[in-house]
Each structure stands twice: as structure tokens, then as C-alpha cells.
Write a protein that holds these residues in place. Structure first.
Motif, PDB file in Angstrom:
ATOM      1  N   GLU A 137      11.808 -22.972   9.814  1.00 48.96           N
ATOM      2  CA  GLU A 137      12.742 -24.005  10.138  1.00 48.96           C
ATOM      3  C   GLU A 137      13.626 -24.326   8.722  1.00 48.96           C
ATOM      4  OE1 GLU A 137      10.925 -27.144  12.664  1.00 48.96           O
ATOM      5  OE2 GLU A 137      11.139 -27.722  10.729  1.00 48.96           O
TER       6      GLU A 137
ATOM      7  N   GLY B 213      10.740 -25.768   7.310  1.00 49.58           N
ATOM      8  CA  GLY B 213      11.320 -25.077   6.271  1.00 49.58           C
ATOM      9  C   GLY B 213      11.081 -25.037   4.912  1.00 49.58           C
ATOM     10  N   GLY B 214      12.085 -25.534   4.186  1.00 48.66           N
ATOM     11  CA  GLY B 214      11.857 -25.567   2.517  1.00 48.66           C
ATOM     12  C   GLY B 214      12.111 -24.454   1.604  1.00 48.66           C
ATOM     13  N   PHE B 215      12.556 -23.284   2.129  1.00 50.95           N
ATOM     14  CA  PHE B 215      12.783 -21.827   1.370  1.00 50.95           C
ATOM     15  C   PHE B 215      14.107 -22.213   0.295  1.00 50.95           C
ATOM     16  CE2 PHE B 215      11.267 -21.285   5.479  1.00 50.95           C
ATOM     17  CZ  PHE B 215      10.504 -19.826   5.391  1.00 50.95           C
TER      18      PHE B 215
ATOM     19  N   HIS C 201      11.531 -30.016  -4.352  1.00 52.64           N
ATOM     20  CA  HIS C 201      12.393 -30.210  -5.739  1.00 52.64           C
ATOM     21  C   HIS C 201      12.278 -31.872  -6.419  1.00 52.64           C
ATOM     22  CE1 HIS C 201      15.980 -32.214  -4.370  1.00 52.64           C
ATOM     23  NE2 HIS C 201      15.800 -31.693  -2.995  1.00 52.64           N
TER      24      HIS C 201
ATOM     25  N   SER D 261      17.551 -25.445  10.468  1.00 52.81           N
ATOM     26  CA  SER D 261      17.542 -27.036  10.434  1.00 52.81           C
ATOM     27  C   SER D 261      18.683 -27.549  10.297  1.00 52.81           C
ATOM     28  CB  SER D 261      16.367 -27.206   9.392  1.00 52.81           C
ATOM     29  OG  SER D 261      15.957 -28.767   9.449  1.00 52.81           O
TER      30      SER D 261
ATOM     31  N   VAL E 267      11.667 -35.608  -1.387  1.00 57.38           N
ATOM     32  CA  VAL E 267      11.779 -34.721  -0.282  1.00 57.38           C
ATOM     33  C   VAL E 267      10.439 -33.900  -0.319  1.00 57.38           C
ATOM     34  CG1 VAL E 267      14.126 -34.379  -0.554  1.00 57.38           C
ATOM     35  CG2 VAL E 267      12.640 -32.752  -1.691  1.00 57.38           C
TER      36      VAL E 267
ATOM     37  N   HIS F 189       6.218 -29.571   8.014  1.00 55.06           N
ATOM     38  CA  HIS F 189       7.290 -29.152   7.145  1.00 55.06           C
ATOM     39  C   HIS F 189       6.707 -29.523   5.807  1.00 55.06           C
ATOM     40  CE1 HIS F 189      11.094 -28.522   5.192  1.00 55.06           C
ATOM     41  NE2 HIS F 189      11.216 -29.894   4.654  1.00 55.06           N
TER      42      HIS F 189
ATOM     43  N   ARG G 294      23.870 -35.398  -3.806  1.00 56.92           N
ATOM     44  CA  ARG G 294      22.651 -34.753  -4.153  1.00 56.92           C
ATOM     45  C   ARG G 294      22.479 -35.077  -5.708  1.00 56.92           C
ATOM     46  NH1 ARG G 294      21.254 -30.369  -4.400  1.00 56.92           N
ATOM     47  NH2 ARG G 294      19.096 -30.420  -3.520  1.00 56.92           N
TER      48      ARG G 294
ATOM     49  N   TYR H 127      19.163 -37.136  -6.498  1.00 53.28           N
ATOM     50  CA  TYR H 127      17.781 -36.397  -6.746  1.00 53.28           C
ATOM     51  C   TYR H 127      18.024 -35.907  -8.262  1.00 53.28           C
ATOM     52  CZ  TYR H 127      18.030 -35.868  -1.693  1.00 53.28           C
ATOM     53  OH  TYR H 127      18.354 -36.076  -0.452  1.00 53.28           O
TER      54      TYR H 127
ATOM     55  N   MET I  21      25.676 -35.526   4.085  1.00 50.96           N
ATOM     56  CA  MET I  21      25.198 -36.819   3.329  1.00 50.96           C
ATOM     57  C   MET I  21      26.316 -37.480   2.913  1.00 50.96           C
ATOM     58  SD  MET I  21      21.742 -35.293   1.530  1.00 50.96           S
ATOM     59  CE  MET I  21      21.373 -36.677   0.780  1.00 50.96           C
TER      60      MET I  21
ATOM     61  N   SER J  56      11.016 -29.680   0.751  1.00 52.05           N
ATOM     62  CA  SER J  56      12.220 -28.990   0.669  1.00 52.05           C
ATOM     63  C   SER J  56      12.515 -28.255  -0.761  1.00 52.05           C
ATOM     64  CB  SER J  56      13.468 -29.920   1.127  1.00 52.05           C
ATOM     65  OG  SER J  56      14.565 -29.479   1.199  1.00 52.05           O
ATOM     66  N   LEU J  57      12.632 -27.055  -0.830  1.00 51.06           N
ATOM     67  CA  LEU J  57      12.925 -26.195  -1.756  1.00 51.06           C
ATOM     68  C   LEU J  57      11.836 -25.930  -2.709  1.00 51.06           C
ATOM     69  CD1 LEU J  57      15.972 -26.879  -4.165  1.00 51.06           C
ATOM     70  CD2 LEU J  57      14.022 -25.208  -4.686  1.00 51.06           C
TER      71      LEU J  57
ATOM     72  N   GLY K 292      17.036 -24.992   6.432  1.00 53.02           N
ATOM     73  CA  GLY K 292      17.944 -25.496   6.478  1.00 53.02           C
ATOM     74  C   GLY K 292      18.982 -25.211   5.225  1.00 53.02           C
TER      75      GLY K 292
ATOM     76  N   ARG L  26       3.459 -33.039  15.220  1.00 49.46           N
ATOM     77  CA  ARG L  26       3.699 -32.497  13.738  1.00 49.46           C
ATOM     78  C   ARG L  26       2.634 -32.896  12.905  1.00 49.46           C
ATOM     79  NH1 ARG L  26       8.967 -33.947  10.071  1.00 49.46           N
ATOM     80  NH2 ARG L  26       7.880 -33.491   7.806  1.00 49.46           N
TER      81      ARG L  26
ATOM     82  N   ASP M 246      16.586 -26.811  15.241  1.00 45.95           N
ATOM     83  CA  ASP M 246      15.783 -27.961  15.284  1.00 45.95           C
ATOM     84  C   ASP M 246      16.840 -29.180  15.196  1.00 45.95           C
ATOM     85  OD1 ASP M 246      16.669 -29.084  12.805  1.00 45.95           O
ATOM     86  OD2 ASP M 246      14.534 -29.121  11.830  1.00 45.95           O
TER      87      ASP M 246
HETATM   88  N1  LLP Z   1      12.188 -29.050   8.974  1.00 47.12           N
HETATM   89  C1  LLP Z   1      11.941 -30.415   8.928  1.00 47.12           C
HETATM   90  C2  LLP Z   1      11.175 -31.083   9.651  1.00 47.12           C
HETATM   91  C3  LLP Z   1      12.786 -31.429   7.744  1.00 47.12           C
HETATM   92  O1  LLP Z   1      12.407 -32.385   7.556  1.00 47.12           O
HETATM   93  C4  LLP Z   1      13.575 -30.341   6.801  1.00 47.12           C
HETATM   94  C5  LLP Z   1      14.172 -30.960   5.623  1.00 47.12           C
HETATM   95  C6  LLP Z   1      13.647 -29.024   7.205  1.00 47.12           C
HETATM   96  C7  LLP Z   1      13.036 -28.317   8.283  1.00 47.12           C
HETATM   97  C8  LLP Z   1      14.682 -28.180   6.185  1.00 47.12           C
HETATM   98  O2  LLP Z   1      14.227 -28.249   5.059  1.00 47.12           O
HETATM   99  P1  LLP Z   1      15.026 -27.021   4.103  1.00 47.12           P
HETATM  100  O3  LLP Z   1      14.769 -25.873   4.493  1.00 47.12           O
HETATM  101  O4  LLP Z   1      16.505 -27.227   4.210  1.00 47.12           O
HETATM  102  O5  LLP Z   1      14.540 -27.240   2.823  1.00 47.12           O
HETATM  103  N2  LLP Z   1      18.747 -33.873   1.314  1.00 47.12           N
HETATM  104  C9  LLP Z   1      17.618 -33.158   0.462  1.00 47.12           C
HETATM  105  C10 LLP Z   1      16.903 -32.514   1.423  1.00 47.12           C
HETATM  106  C11 LLP Z   1      16.088 -33.059   2.502  1.00 47.12           C
HETATM  107  C12 LLP Z   1      15.325 -32.316   3.367  1.00 47.12           C
HETATM  108  C13 LLP Z   1      14.920 -33.001   4.755  1.00 47.12           C
HETATM  109  N3  LLP Z   1      14.077 -32.446   5.538  1.00 47.12           N
HETATM  110  C14 LLP Z   1      18.544 -32.331  -0.422  1.00 47.12           C
HETATM  111  O6  LLP Z   1      19.550 -32.511  -0.423  1.00 47.12           O
HETATM  112  O7  LLP Z   1      17.937 -31.624  -1.230  1.00 47.12           O
END
Ligand code: LLP
Length: 420
Positions: free
Chosen positions: A274, A230-232, A155, A60, A159, A195, A313, A317, A379, A198-199, A276, A146, A81
């Protein structure tokens, strides 16, 4: 150089012998530093998440879309993505083929949809309005969507991206209308995605989300793929020995669910994840310099150049990032003490860490803000007309390469149009 607090970077050999002070002298402070070896390790770990054969990892890119970063992810064989034409643009530049890019759009204009269509990039829409818009622009085309499986996690409430309170995705109660629009424009519905947020640090919520979206998938014939999002999570509190997400356990549970579903569906469709943050956070840190130390009543402040324009961040948050301390001289710090680490932005809320127990910080010390590879530089902003930092990679052989120049004063003023 004295490393006053450096357990985490020492354990993973983050700097590989490179001196943080030399980096700052050469590239300026603050500075984002990435380690290529760790990035590659994370890519490989996630690629091996499940035993199911038709499995693909879409990195991501919103977490870190630096061109060189994406080139390494591409080299590791991942897909990506995209959240905007800008991300598609840089991903193509990084070498991804259009079919390796999945545009997960949200409230986009016709122009943005056309950009993806013209570049042969598959779009996922996330409302009936956007499906209509897509149908009008590209009748007979392929499309994904979606859906909101109702299971959210994350978290911070900002998010969490599934459940009743979110702007994202289509509620499954609208599937009949959704199917009508598909028919009206003769669209081929090839895949669905979600999705949950996140986290997460426990895999069970993710599995629950997977089961929820599979329930929705049962209502569609002939899908080509399902993308679970995602979200791992990663442990941000490493100095407190926060446990890691049990990725092996999650992988085993996921494999079992996928195998059962594929058998039932009667087709070896492709499953995607997915991540990130999981891929990008831990291979990056943010170096910054302490320019002032002061007391206000009992409170000690370390004044740095790491404002929320550089890392958003903590302010956005209340996020925790562990902090390491490096010193050029060999003057030891006598004691650990509570210190509030702040930036140089003209707002009282410009706080990176409040009352953090750190070695006695002095002017000239360097701070390493850990786990800053995800949602760090991407960011950042030019608020207060400050310059966004450079980004460098420590390569596997220890060489340091610049992968994004620091902004210049010309950069931040070049779009202004004078009245004179
Ligand atoms: N897929 C979609 C559709 C998403 O919107 C996101 C994140 C991901 C995958 C990836 O999520 P991850 O694996 O990184 O958790 N700025 C915030 C996080 C925002 C996430 C937005 N979407 C932070 O710094 O915690």
C-alpha cells in the motif's frame, strides 16, 4: 531563464522543456507541478515488486488524491486504499471499481461505515468497538481488520503506526474476543492488514513487519488476502546523493517469504502492499516565488509565498525537501551561502528550510521544492485565508494541463454565514 541549481530536475528531465516561469505566469504562484511520465514509471516499478502471482498494489491515496492523479494510477492498473468517504468518493469518480477500493478505517461513525457498505467497498476495522459497530450495521457481511504486529518504523514519531504507542490496529492478544464478535454477527473475516509506518529506507524492517503479521494470519483460516501496508521511502536528500531504497532486494526477500507462507497456508491467497509516498512524491514539485530578501544580524532570509499552509511537512515533521533555484534574468549568483527559506504566514515557525546552502537568492527568483508530490497539496490549508495553489500535470507529450484550479477569494469565504 537561468537554472542556478537544477541538477535533480535536469537529470530526470522533469520539466520536459516547459519553462517554470511560464507556468507561474499562467497558473499563479505557488503551484504544484506533476510529471505524468515519472508517476507512471513509479506505478510500474511497484507493480513488478514481487514474483508471487497473486499480488496487488493499492496506491495509498492519502498521499495525493487529486482526481487526475488517481485517473493515471487507475490507468496503470493499480488498486487504491481509502481513509475516508471523501477518498472513496473521488476514487469512484476516477474510475476505480468498488472491489478495487479498500477502506482502512480508523474510529469512524456509523454513517461513514454505511457509506462504504452502500458503495460495496470492503472495510477494515481497527478495534473491537468498531467490529461491533460493523456487525450491528451489516450482520453476515464481509470484513477485514487491521492488526498490530508490534513492529513499527517511520521518519518521525508522528508517523509510526505499529508498536505499543499507537492508536492504530488491534493488538493480537484480543484475537479470542475478536473471533467471538465475528461469530456473534456471523461475519466473514476475509483479510487482514497492517501499516508499520511511513518512510523506511532499509527493507529489513518491512520484512520483519511482514513476518509479524503472517504470524497473526496463521491464527485465522480461510483468509482471502493479507495487506502489508506502505511506508516505502524515497531519498529526500538528493543533492547529498542519499541512496535509494533497494527495491529489487526488498522485492526478492518479500517474494521468498510470500511463496513459503502460501505453501504453508495451503492457499494462493492475495498479498497486497500500500505505498503512497513511493508512487507520488518524486513526480511532484512545488514552485514558489521569492518576494523579499533580508538580513537579520548574520542570518539571511528568503521570503517566499511557500508558507506552511502550502506545504506542511517541514513545519510538522522537520522534514527536509531539496530546493532548486531558477532565475528569469541572466544575472548569475556569485556564491553559495546559507539562507533560511520562509513563507508568508504570520508565525515565526513558518520555515521551509533553515540555513540551507543555496545560490545567492534574489527577489523574483523561483524556487522548486522537490519531492512534493506526496503529502503536499493534500495537507495544504487556507490558514491566514490564503488560497490553496493550482495543480498542473506535464503530460508525457510535454503538454501542460490544469488538474485543479487555484482557490479564489469566493472559494474561501463561500461557507461563511454573515450575521447581517
Ligand atoms: N497505508 C496506511 C494504512 C497508512 O496509514 C499510510 C500512511 C499508508 C498506507 C501510506 O504510507 P506511505 O507509503 O505513503 O509511507 N503525512 C506524513 C505521512 C503520513 C502517512 C500516513 N499513513 C508525511 O508527510 O510524511
Amino acid at each position: 531563464m537561468l537554472k542556478l541549481k537544477s541538477k535533480v530536475t535536469d537529470e530526470v528531465n522533469f520539466f520536459q522543456g516547459v519553462d517554470p516561469y511560464e507556468l507561474i505566469e499562467k497558473y499563479g504562484s505557488p503551484l504544484y507541478v506533476y510529471n505524468e511520465r515519472i508517476l507512471r514509471e513509479r506505478c510500474r516499478e511497484i507493480k513488478n515488486l514481487v514474483s508471487y502471482p497473486n499480488f496487488s498494489v493499492n496506491y495509498s491515496a492519502k498521499a495525493n488524491s487529486n482526481l487526475a492523479f488517481l485517473e493515471i494510477v487507475h490507468d496503470e492498473g493499480l488498486s487504491v486504499d481509502a481513509m475516508s468517504p471523501g477518498e472513496i468518493y473521488v476514487e469512484l469518480k476516477a474510475g476505480f471499481k468498488p472491489e478495487q477500493i479498500f477502506y482502512i478505517s480508523n474510529n469512524v461513525s456509523e454513517e461513514e461505515m454505511k457509506f462504504a457498505i452502500e458503495h460495496n467497498v470492503l472495510i477494515s476495522v481497527d478495534s473491537l468497538s468498531q467490529l461491533e459497530q460493523y456487525g450491528k450495521i451489516n450482520p453476515g457481511g464481509k470484513v477485514a481488520a487491521r492488526f498490530n504486529g508490534g513492529v513499527g518504523a517511520g521518519h518521525h514519531e508522528k508517523v509510526v503506526t505499529a508498536g505499543k504507542k499507537t492508536k492504530f490496529a488491534i493488538n493480537p492478544e484480543y484475537i479470542p474476543e475478536f473471533k467471538e464478535i465475528l461469530k456473534k454477527y456471523n461475519l466473514k473475516f476475509v483479510g487482514l492488514n497492517q501499516h508499520i509506518g511511513s518512510l523506511f529506507m532499509e527493507g529489513d524492517k518491512y520484512i520483519e513487519g511482514v513476518k509479524a503479521i503472517l504470524e497473526i494470519a496463521r491464527q485465522f483460516d480461510d483468509l482471502e488476502f493479507i495487506d502489508f501496508g506502505g511506508g516505502f521511502g524515497i531519498p529526500y536528500k538528493k543533492f547529498e546523493n542519499e541512496p535509494r531504497l533497494d527495491i529489487k532486494d526488498l522485492g526478492e526477500k518479500l517474494s521468498a517469504v510470500l511463496k513459503d507462507f502460501a505453501e504453508e497456508y495451503g492457499k494462493q491467497l492475495t498479498f497486497k502492499v500500500e505505498p503512497g509516498r513511493y508512487i507520488s512524491a518524486e513526480c511532484g514539485l512545488l514552485l514558489g516565488t521569492v518576494h523579499a530578501v533580508k538580513y537579520n544580524g548574520p542570518n539571511k532570509f528568503a521570503g517566499t509565498d511557500i508558507g506552511f499552509n502550502v506545504i506542511a511537512r517541514p513545519v510538522m515533521y522537520d522534514s527536509h525537501h531539496d530546493i532548486e533555484v531558477y532565475r528569469k534574468s541572466d544575472i548569475k549568483s556569485k556564491k553559495d551561502e546559507a539562507v533560511t527559506v520562509v513563507g508568508n504566514i504570520c508565525e515565526s515557525g513558518d520555515i521551509i528550510a533553515k540555513d540551507r546552502i543555496l545560490p545567492d537568492i534574489k527577489e523574483g527568483d523561483l524556487l522548486g521544492i522537490l519531492d512534493a508530490g506526496a503529502y503536499g497539496h493534500v495537507m495544504s490549508s487556507n490558514y491566514n485565508n490564503r488560497l490553496r495553489p493550482a495543480e498542473v500535470f506535464i503530460r508525457e507529450n510535454g503538454d501542460v494541463v490544469l488538474t485543479r484550479e487555484r482557490d479564489t477569494l469566493e472559494d474561501i469565504t463561500k461557507k461563511y454565514i454573515s450575521l447581517q
